[in-house]
Design an enzyme around this catalytic site. Structure first.
Site, PDB file in Angstrom:
ATOM      1  N   ARG A 150      -9.432  -1.574 -13.348  1.00 56.26           N
ATOM      2  CA  ARG A 150      -9.479  -2.640 -12.264  1.00 56.26           C
ATOM      3  C   ARG A 150     -11.178  -2.973 -11.885  1.00 56.26           C
ATOM      4  O   ARG A 150     -11.361  -2.304 -11.138  1.00 56.26           O
ATOM      5  CB  ARG A 150      -8.561  -2.510 -11.035  1.00 56.26           C
ATOM      6  N   ARG A 191     -10.408  -4.907 -17.427  1.00 56.92           N
ATOM      7  CA  ARG A 191     -10.227  -6.493 -16.911  1.00 56.92           C
ATOM      8  C   ARG A 191     -11.502  -6.654 -16.128  1.00 56.92           C
ATOM      9  O   ARG A 191     -12.034  -6.255 -15.466  1.00 56.92           O
ATOM     10  CB  ARG A 191      -9.102  -6.114 -15.705  1.00 56.92           C
ATOM     11  N   CYS A 221       1.200  -3.885 -17.544  1.00 62.14           N
ATOM     12  CA  CYS A 221       0.251  -2.843 -16.568  1.00 62.14           C
ATOM     13  C   CYS A 221       0.606  -3.027 -14.980  1.00 62.14           C
ATOM     14  O   CYS A 221       0.078  -2.425 -14.427  1.00 62.14           O
ATOM     15  CB  CYS A 221      -1.113  -3.387 -16.637  1.00 62.14           C
ATOM     16  N   ASN A 224       3.434  -7.507 -11.145  1.00 60.01           N
ATOM     17  CA  ASN A 224       3.398  -7.838  -9.549  1.00 60.01           C
ATOM     18  C   ASN A 224       3.110  -9.213  -9.173  1.00 60.01           C
ATOM     19  O   ASN A 224       3.803  -9.896  -8.351  1.00 60.01           O
ATOM     20  CB  ASN A 224       1.967  -6.988  -8.990  1.00 60.01           C
ATOM     21  N   ASP A 225       1.992  -9.883  -9.743  1.00 61.53           N
ATOM     22  CA  ASP A 225       1.903 -11.304  -9.559  1.00 61.53           C
ATOM     23  C   ASP A 225       2.861 -12.293 -10.202  1.00 61.53           C
ATOM     24  O   ASP A 225       3.094 -13.412  -9.591  1.00 61.53           O
ATOM     25  CB  ASP A 225       0.328 -11.667  -9.834  1.00 61.53           C
ATOM     26  N   ARG A 233       4.535 -11.351  -2.229  1.00 58.98           N
ATOM     27  CA  ARG A 233       4.783  -9.965  -2.789  1.00 58.98           C
ATOM     28  C   ARG A 233       4.711  -8.771  -1.622  1.00 58.98           C
ATOM     29  O   ARG A 233       5.267  -7.594  -1.635  1.00 58.98           O
ATOM     30  CB  ARG A 233       4.111  -9.405  -4.010  1.00 58.98           C
ATOM     31  N   GLU A 254       0.228 -13.455 -15.677  1.00 58.49           N
ATOM     32  CA  GLU A 254       0.756 -13.238 -14.553  1.00 58.49           C
ATOM     33  C   GLU A 254       1.227 -14.478 -13.588  1.00 58.49           C
ATOM     34  O   GLU A 254       1.936 -14.665 -12.949  1.00 58.49           O
ATOM     35  CB  GLU A 254      -0.634 -12.799 -13.634  1.00 58.49           C
ATOM     36  N   HIS A 274       0.702  -1.055  -0.047  1.00 61.73           N
ATOM     37  CA  HIS A 274       0.063  -0.006  -0.002  1.00 61.73           C
ATOM     38  C   HIS A 274       0.684   1.372  -0.034  1.00 61.73           C
ATOM     39  O   HIS A 274       0.675   2.235  -0.644  1.00 61.73           O
ATOM     40  CB  HIS A 274      -0.911  -0.050   1.169  1.00 61.73           C
TER      41      HIS A 274
END
EC number: 2.7.3.9
Length: 564
Positions: A301, A337, A496, A448-449, A459, A425, A199
């Site tokens: 998202r 998405r 992305c 990220n994933d 992560r 991902e 965050h």
């Protein structure tokens, strides 16, 4: 001499290392957030049986007040700040920990101790679950601090309002701490914990302020100490030479000012196009992105619109939400998405099963395995939104692992007149990107994933933050493989994930063959400006150097050597 003064003297000139998140340099005094209120209760304190119901009501009132304040702050925030505050407000009303606290009160525990014990119970559960659920540990502790402060009649804990530009240092920062920061007063962030997708990192990107996470030794730096945060190299220098620090900060500001003059479209200095898009989660964020040079929306998202919804929105209700984003970029590409629910983003109406490891469970596209109607209704709503706005939405599915899944999704999307693509991902999808591209029109890499699953590292773990650094050569090798598959058949492959928000890494991704980058709106100009300053030949040379590196730090240094 005080202990803080002694520590500062010993640390003077020390360079602490962490994981860089947002580039830039700032030099300012340290501020630190307030700590958890003192419980101030003997361990054996008991509430008389006749007063326990009143104590339970006092607790319920306090918890509700905290949740209401978080919701109010979410309503007045925008972008990722609104998203993370809304998610925290939802957690504040979760029946699991609330019920655990009420049971303790029913057994005689004072409300303050009941809150502390219940939160500890769920912190332990979430920690053992690992994966993305571990991210919620910081949120739970933040809720505990706020509810206990409310019960004790104390001000809400959190970040103090500095009187001068300052650098916020903390063990970790909860969403409610970071979401309301004033970037004119809090000019940089550094944390002991957290990872590149925490965050703290997300909010720092939105604010556009330098940020370094997982900094070893940061806890020893006292409030008031002058430090220099370098968000490009991932360092925090304690009590540096003031003249040198100000000079480096001025150089960084000149580079930032130069980036502010970039107006797009995305391309290298020698004219090779690399589209730069924005990531959004609602109409307000899309309208804000319109004020940047973003060429469209690379990631909408959708699940973040429904985190606080108990029942599935109707097709018409969904269509109205999607249309807001499409209307913000009526003549540009907008990639929507489908619901990436599950794991750290549970949707109440999706019927998520209890799982030992949600990050490896039923999430994203996999929800449709047992609930196909959910996906079909969403695709119908996206098509309806396109019809109402006179646009042609692109749509992609998250957590695709096999060519068969890609084919099934593509058939469903095309049946609604939509342009289908999928997220890459899962390492398996990257390895079979060429076969997946037989079924879809484009790919979008979620770094990220992809980083988490490639490196087998949570992560959100500070201890493993160097493994989930997007500069990891193994992750970039999978990106290169995916991009190469797209080039071979003339189909677009974008990125992305948060890696696309790093201007230096953006150039490397372009050199790997990526055709577009989609990042937080605040990062669009920095990424586009950096691309415009280098040639495609330089980007490819940097990509080759990075793929030959043995570590994330070595990869970053190799790219800096080529691209500056």
């Amino acid at each position: 001499m005080t202990s803080d003064t002694s520590r500062a003297s010993l640390l003077a000139g020390a360079v602490l290392h962490g994981v860089p998140v947002v580039p830039g340099i700032q030099y300012a005094p340290v501020i630190r957030p307030g700590k958890l209120p003192d419980l101030d209760l003997p361990a054996d304190a008991q509430v008389p049986e006749g007063e326990r119901e009143a104590e339970r009501e006092r607790f319920s009132t306090a918890a509700a007040a905290v949740a209401d304040r978080l919701r109010e702050r979410a309503a007045h925030a925008t972008g990722p700040a609104s998203e993370v505050l809304a998610a925290t407000a939802t957690l504040a009303t979760d029946r699991g920990w609330l019920g655990a606290a009420e049971k303790r009160i029913k057994d005689g525990a004072p409300a303050v101790r009941a809150v502390d014990g219940a939160i500890d119970q769920f912190v332990d559960v979430f920690t053992k679950l690992g994966g993305l659920m571990a991210e919620r540990v910081t949120d739970l502790r933040d809720i505990r601090a706020r509810v206990i402060a409310e019960l004790q009649g104390l001000p809400e804990p959190g970040v103090p309002l500095p009187e001068e530009p300052s650098i916020l240092c903390a063990e970790d920062l909860a969403p409610a701490d970071t979401a309301g920061l004033d970037p004119e007063l809090v000019v940089a962030l550094a944390t002991t914990l957290g990872g590149p997708t925490s965050h703290t990192a997300i909010i720092a990107r939105q604010l556009g302020i330098p940020c370094v996470v997982a900094v070893t030794g940061l806890d020893d730096v006292a409030a008031g100490t002058m430090v220099m945060v370098d968000g490009t190299r991932g360092t925090v220098t304690v009590s540096p030479d003031a003249e040198s620090a100000r000079s480096q900060m001025a150089d960084a500001k000149r580079a930032t000012d130069a980036a502010a003059s970039w107006t797009g479209p995305g391309a290298t200095a020698d004219g090779h196009p690399v589209a730069v898009y924005a990531n959004v989660q609602d109409g307000a964020a899309a309208r804000a992105a319109r004020n940047t040079p973003a060429e469209g929306i690379g990631l909408f998202r959708t699940e973040l619109c429904f985190l606080n919804t108990d029942t599935e929105p109707t097709v018409d209700e969904q269509a109205k939400i999607y249309a807001e984003v499409l209307e913000a970029f009526p003549e540009s590409k907008v990639v929507i998405r489908t619901l990436d629910a599950g794991s750290d983003k549970p949707l109440k109406f999706a019927g998520h099963p209890d799982e030992a490891n949600p990050a490896l469970g039923v999430r994203g596209f996999r929800i449709s395995f047992n609930n196909p109607g959910l996906l079909q209704r969403q695709l119908e709503a996206i098509a309806l939104a396109g019809e109402r706005t006179g646009t042609s939405p692109w749509v992609m599915a998250p957590m695709i692992a096999t060519p068969e899944e890609a084919r099934n999704f593509a058939e469903s999307a095309r049946s609604h007149g939509l342009i289908p693509g999928v997220m890459i991902e899962v390492p398996a999808a990257a390895l079979l990107a060429d076969r997946i591209l037989e079924h879809v029109e484009f790919l979008s890499i979620g770094t990220n994933d992809l980083g988490q699953y490639t490196m087998a590292a949570d992560r959100m773990s500070a201890e493993l933050a160097t493994l989930t650094d997007p500069w990891q050569p193994a992750v970039l090798a999978l990106v290169a493989m995916t991009a190469k598959a797209g080039v071979a058949v003339g189909k677009r492959v974008g990125v992305c994930g948060e890696a696309a928000a790093d201007p230096l890494l953006g150039c490397v991704l372009a050199g790997l063959g990526v055709s577009s980058l989609s990042a937080a709106a605040a990062a669009v100009q920095g990424v586009g400006a950096k691309l415009s300053q280098v040639t495609m030949q330089q980007c490819r040379a940097a990509a080759d150097a990075v793929l030959g590196a043995a570590s994330a730090a070595e990869a970053r240094a190799a790219a800096l050597a080529v691209l500056g």
